[in-house]
Write an enzyme that holds these catalytic residues in place. Sequence first.
Site, PDB file in Angstrom:
ATOM      1  N   HIS A 286       0.806  -1.220   0.000  1.00 45.25           N
ATOM      2  CA  HIS A 286       0.000   0.000   0.000  1.00 45.25           C
ATOM      3  C   HIS A 286       0.843   1.275   0.000  1.00 45.25           C
ATOM      4  O   HIS A 286       1.906   1.343   0.594  1.00 45.25           O
ATOM      5  CB  HIS A 286      -0.934   0.003   1.208  1.00 45.25           C
ATOM      6  CG  HIS A 286      -0.219  -0.103   2.518  1.00 45.25           C
ATOM      7  ND1 HIS A 286       0.310   0.970   3.185  1.00 45.25           N
ATOM      8  CD2 HIS A 286       0.052  -1.190   3.296  1.00 45.25           C
ATOM      9  CE1 HIS A 286       0.873   0.575   4.302  1.00 45.25           C
ATOM     10  NE2 HIS A 286       0.742  -0.742   4.402  1.00 45.25           N
ATOM     11  N   ASP A 287       0.347   2.267  -0.731  1.00 43.21           N
ATOM     12  CA  ASP A 287       0.906   3.626  -0.738  1.00 43.21           C
ATOM     13  C   ASP A 287       2.297   3.715  -1.355  1.00 43.21           C
ATOM     14  O   ASP A 287       3.000   4.705  -1.164  1.00 43.21           O
ATOM     15  CB  ASP A 287       0.928   4.224   0.679  1.00 43.21           C
ATOM     16  CG  ASP A 287      -0.439   4.230   1.326  1.00 43.21           C
ATOM     17  OD1 ASP A 287      -1.324   4.933   0.811  1.00 43.21           O
ATOM     18  OD2 ASP A 287      -0.632   3.504   2.326  1.00 43.21           O
TER      19      ASP A 287
ATOM     20  N   GLY B 194       5.067  -1.124   2.707  1.00 46.05           N
ATOM     21  CA  GLY B 194       4.242   0.054   2.486  1.00 46.05           C
ATOM     22  C   GLY B 194       5.033   1.349   2.415  1.00 46.05           C
ATOM     23  O   GLY B 194       6.108   1.481   2.985  1.00 46.05           O
TER      24      GLY B 194
END
Length: 261
Positions: free
Chosen positions: A123-124, A141
Amino acid sequence: MNEPRIHPSAVVEPGARLAAGVQVGAFCYIGNDVEVGENTVFGPHCSVQGPTRIGRDNRFIGHCAIGGEPQDKKFHGEHVELEIGDRNLFREFCTINRGTGTGGGITRIGNDNWLLAYTHVAHDCMVGNHCVFSNNATLAGHVEIGNHVILSGFAGIHQFCRVGAHAFIGMGALVNGDVPPFVMVAQDGYGRPRGINSEGLKRRGFDADRIGAIKRAYRALYMSGASLEESRAKLAELASGSDDARAFLEFIDAGERPLLR
């Protein structure tokens, strides 16, 4: 009009938007709020969850899991996204997660990248253009990857780390600090800098003068025995005559995590 070609066994939700020339293979699932650009191809057993935007001319070879929820205990169903550019290749069993509500809300992958089998982008993350992730390379992440970066097999990048443009991460190296542009990292427990990516730079058209300036910047940062502040001062001197040395300096100044040294 070249209509999308969808295998009879595939499931495409009504809220998905597929452009001309898209091919969806056997046993795929394309969810709501997924947008796919022209001529992108999904091999068998791929799944794409939304909100996800995928550009044109991408290839997902098979068994890819794209746009799944972030693997983050702080995620509670917020509106978060995945954005993928054009002409990327995703080999078997790639996994790419959407962003988190507290981490910017989006995971982004640029153009012309190769992500080989079993690679993972959490994520991100922000991935640039023309990168190669070899088998089982993994981003935790919030990782930022510059353009033309190569991650060798089983390389792992710690959360919130940055890897600068043209860097090369060796096989099995575990990176727990920021890696400046052009630098090679080799396995030694955790990965450690081992010179610059000279061969890769030559292949991309860097001449001897540019590579020499990059080597001087590397020596100032890693081989002089100076403190980080002293190295920064030397890099500032070198930056007056070299855009690449300036890239070293700007990368250091923009970091929040410790520099890999």
